[in-house]
Design an enzyme around this catalytic site. Structure first.
Site, PDB file in Angstrom:
ATOM      1  N   ILE B  97       0.226  -3.803  -0.411  1.00 40.16           N
ATOM      2  CA  ILE B  97       0.968  -2.721  -1.046  1.00 40.16           C
ATOM      3  C   ILE B  97       1.901  -2.056  -0.037  1.00 40.16           C
ATOM      4  O   ILE B  97       1.520  -1.834   1.111  1.00 40.16           O
ATOM      5  CB  ILE B  97      -0.004  -1.656  -1.600  1.00 40.16           C
ATOM      6  CG1 ILE B  97      -1.000  -2.303  -2.565  1.00 40.16           C
ATOM      7  CG2 ILE B  97       0.758  -0.527  -2.284  1.00 40.16           C
ATOM      8  CD1 ILE B  97      -2.234  -1.471  -2.800  1.00 40.16           C
ATOM      9  N   CYS B  98       3.117  -1.760  -0.494  1.00 34.54           N
ATOM     10  CA  CYS B  98       4.031  -0.992   0.354  1.00 34.54           C
ATOM     11  C   CYS B  98       4.115   0.425  -0.195  1.00 34.54           C
ATOM     12  O   CYS B  98       4.775   0.670  -1.197  1.00 34.54           O
ATOM     13  CB  CYS B  98       5.415  -1.643   0.375  1.00 34.54           C
ATOM     14  SG  CYS B  98       6.589  -0.747   1.384  1.00 34.54           S
ATOM     15  N   LEU B  99       3.408   1.337   0.434  1.00 36.43           N
ATOM     16  CA  LEU B  99       3.428   2.729  -0.010  1.00 36.43           C
ATOM     17  C   LEU B  99       3.323   3.606   1.237  1.00 36.43           C
ATOM     18  O   LEU B  99       2.427   3.418   2.067  1.00 36.43           O
ATOM     19  CB  LEU B  99       2.234   2.992  -0.956  1.00 36.43           C
ATOM     20  CG  LEU B  99       2.122   4.410  -1.521  1.00 36.43           C
ATOM     21  CD1 LEU B  99       3.327   4.769  -2.377  1.00 36.43           C
ATOM     22  CD2 LEU B  99       0.845   4.555  -2.348  1.00 36.43           C
TER      23      LEU B  99
END
Lengths: 484, 163
Positions: B97-99
């Site tokens: 995930i890119c957060l």
């Protein structure tokens, strides 16, 4: 051939790489001459600024540069200032005050059950330190240092002070709105104060000064060491200690940070430090040998046909060392009014070779001078040469502006009780401020590193003969050493 | 004086204590649409689920995640991955995930609940400016129907996952 995915991954690894920070989270207090040494071969601006540093700020303490050092430095010095005040009830006051600041954190929207974990570590430490003070068991400073070197506890305390700073900024938005992008203090705090990995910036420090430091009756200042022109470090932040009526508090504890771009350490003035701790252990000195020769003609066969006084000095003739001495233009006089002082620019590469016959043939004069400073004024040896064999090889640095150095070098003589200062690395900085009443200087070599009192001079001891004071310097040096 | 390097047992017990507290909180005050439970006895890895928010392509889907807590939690973020295959601009095909709050904007005031709620809202509001799945980012605006089709094609129910 690596796939795009792998390349992207490698690129990501490389751009995210940060060298792992090492060293204690908070180090032991040490002489700030270590900073001077650290920059000895650096840019001249750094050399000048760090050379002037120990005189004003005798000690410093490192903080690990892991991205938390600014917060860590403020939190640590806050506790240290409380210890310096040494009032047990002050700890209880601070605990009550921090408890009331909980409203601020609630107001900023932090969940109480989450920030309480962090706040409890803060109040725990306050209680432990207060207890130690009450028992007078003398371990309070150790408790503080150990607590800050425990990653879990210190991170909780750091997180607490960051939340405090963030909540302060958000609840005093009017004070800060003009200093943050788009005037959005909430977003600013979320991006620049709340994240676990974010260094203290000016806004965070200003907020913490207002929320934590000033209400405790302390001041906070940040000294900035960079390459900007100047001869001393600059003060980049200052929060004056004031009381409830905004009146300055005289002699209030100051929290001092040293900022180098990207990193904070802790600074101390000599007066900030309790006296009993100030006594740093002096490492045992290797004995220095000094040969005083009266019969130098044997060793310098060319003495008769060269006018230079250097030739009168056994073992000092250029050919003896393969070194070219600058011709020194001081007066040589057989009367005791002028002690010949010859200072090599660098330690002898092989000092032992020519010196050995000197010492062996004149054993009578092989005197451990530091045990008996007065012997230097023995008329027999007044025109002899002091040959010493430096125990260490010291790097040579271009001379910085000298007046500072002379003042720092001189007190060392008194500190040791003898005229010898075997190594420039053993300077006791801050001592100079005490001794400024009697700056050491000679009329001839005052500004030169040929002066034995000059800190760049690694070899020779300072000497002083004053026609009025008779042998005052030597006597004073001995007296001090015995009484300390 | 010996200085501890701070990576000893003390920090591990701190992590366990904190996670224990979070578990209590999640069980006493359950939030609709998210759940989380430790999947090993020392509590360092958790399994979580989030329900796809309504009126998004993920509506009525249940998505499984794994959370891996580092020894210096909560001062470093947990490693969170989708275990359910998911088609989303900010999630790659391995579930990574890119957060920002799971990376450099992580704060010690976040907990498992806030992380899962953030991920839930990410499902309905992808950050298409920096996608891990470029095709998904493009289709999100251009062709919602095709986007929805790809989401459902990739999705597996928890039962299918376990099988």
């Amino acid at each position: 051939m690596a796939s795009d995915d792998e390349l992207a991954h490698l690129q990501k690894l490389s751009s995210e790489y940060e060298p792992e920070a090492t060293g204690p989270l908070v180090g032991e207090r040490q002489s700030s001459a270590a900073i001077t040494t650290q920059y000895a071969n650096a840019d001249p601006v750094f050399q000048v600024k760090t050379a002037a540093l120990p005189e004003k700020y005798a000690y410093f303490r490192t903080c690990r540069g892991d991205g938390h050092c600014g917060w860590r430095a403020i939190a640590f010095t806050y506790f240290e200032a409380l210890l310096r005040v040494g009032d047990v009830s002050k700890f209880a006051d601070e605990e009550a005050r921090l408890l009331s600041l909980g409203n601020l954190l609630d107001h900023a929207g932090y969940q109480r059950d989450i920030w309480m974990d962090f706040a409890e570590e803060m109040t725990d430490l306050l209680r432990k330190l207060a207890e130690s003070l009450q028992l007078m068991n003398g371990v309070a400073a150790d408790i503080l240092l150990n607590t800050f070197n425990d990653m879990g506890t210190s991170m909780a305390i750091i997180t607490y002070v960051k939340l405090l700073a963030s909540a302060w900024v958000q609840t005093h938005a009017d004070d800060f709105t003009h200093f943050v992008p788009m005037g959005d203090v909430k977003a600013y705090c979320a991006n620049n104060i709340e994240p676990s990995q974010c260094e203290a910036d000016n806004i965070g420090i200003a907020a913490l000064a207002d929320a934590l430091v000033k209400p405790a009756g302390f001041g906070l200042e940040v000294w900035y060491l960079d390459r900007s022109p100047g001869e001393e470090i600059n003060r980049s932040f200052y929060a004056e200690p004031t009381d409830h009526h905004q009146l300055p508090i005289p002699n209030a504890p100051m929290l001092r940070l040293l900022y180098r771009p990207g990193h904070y350490d802790i600074l101390y003035k000599a007066g900030d430090v309790p006296q009993r701790i100030q006594q740093q252990p002096i490492p045992p000195q290797p004995p220095l040998q000094v040969a005083l020769a009266s019969n130098f003609d044997d060793f310098v066969p060319t003495a008769s046909n060269v006018g230079d006084v250097m030739n009168m000095i056994p073992g000092m003739y250029p050919s003896g060392f393969g070194q070219r001495w600058a011709s020194l233009s001081y007066e040589f006089s057989p009367s005791p009014t002028s002690q010949p002082q010859v200072t090599p620019v660098q330690p002898y590469p092989s000092a032992a070779t020519p010196a050995t016959p000197v010492s062996s043939s004149s054993l009578d004069f092989l005197i451990p001078t530091h045990s008996n400073p007065a012997s230097q004024y023995n008329p027999v040896s007044h025109h002899g040469l002091h040959l010493d064999q430096p125990p260490v090889t010291l790097p040579i640095h271009p001379p910085p502006p000298p007046p500072v150095n002379i003042e720092r070098a001189a007190p060392l003589v008194i500190e040791r009780g003898g005229p010898f200062r075997p190594s420039m690395y053993e300077l006791e900085p801050g001592f100079g401020s005490v001794m400024q009443a009697q700056p050491f200087q000679t009329s001839i070599f005052r500004n030169s590193h040929f002066n034995t009192a000059h800190f760049m001079n690694p070899d020779f001891q300072p000497e002083e003969w004053s026609p009025d004071g008779d042998y005052a310097t030597g006597n004073k040096g001995r007296h001090k050493s015995h009484s300390s | 004086m010996a200085l501890s390097n701070g990576r000893g047992n003390n920090s591990n017990t701190t992590v366990a204590a904190r996670l224990q507290k979070e578990l209590m909180d999640l069980m006493l005050h359950p939030t609709p649409g998210i759940s989380a439970f430790p999947s090993d006895e020392n509590m360092s890895t958790w399994t979580a689920t989030i329900d796809g928010p309504s009126s998004t392509p993920y509506e009525s889907l249940i998505l499984k995640l794994s959370l891996d807590f580092p020894a210096n939690y909560p001062y470093a973020p947990p490693v969170v991955q989708f275990k359910t295959p998911i088609y989303h601009p900010n999630v790659d095909f391995s579930g990574r995930i890119c957060l920002d709050i799971l990376k450099d904007k992580w704060s010690a005031v976040y907990n498992i609940g806030t992380v899962l709620l953030s991920l839930q809202s990410l499902l309905g509001e992808p950050n298409n400016a920096s996608p891990l799945n470029g095709q998904a980012a493009e289709l999100w605006d251009k062709d919602p129907a095709e986007y929805k089709r790809l989401v459902l094609a990739r999705h597996k129910t928890p039962e299918e996952l376990d099988a």
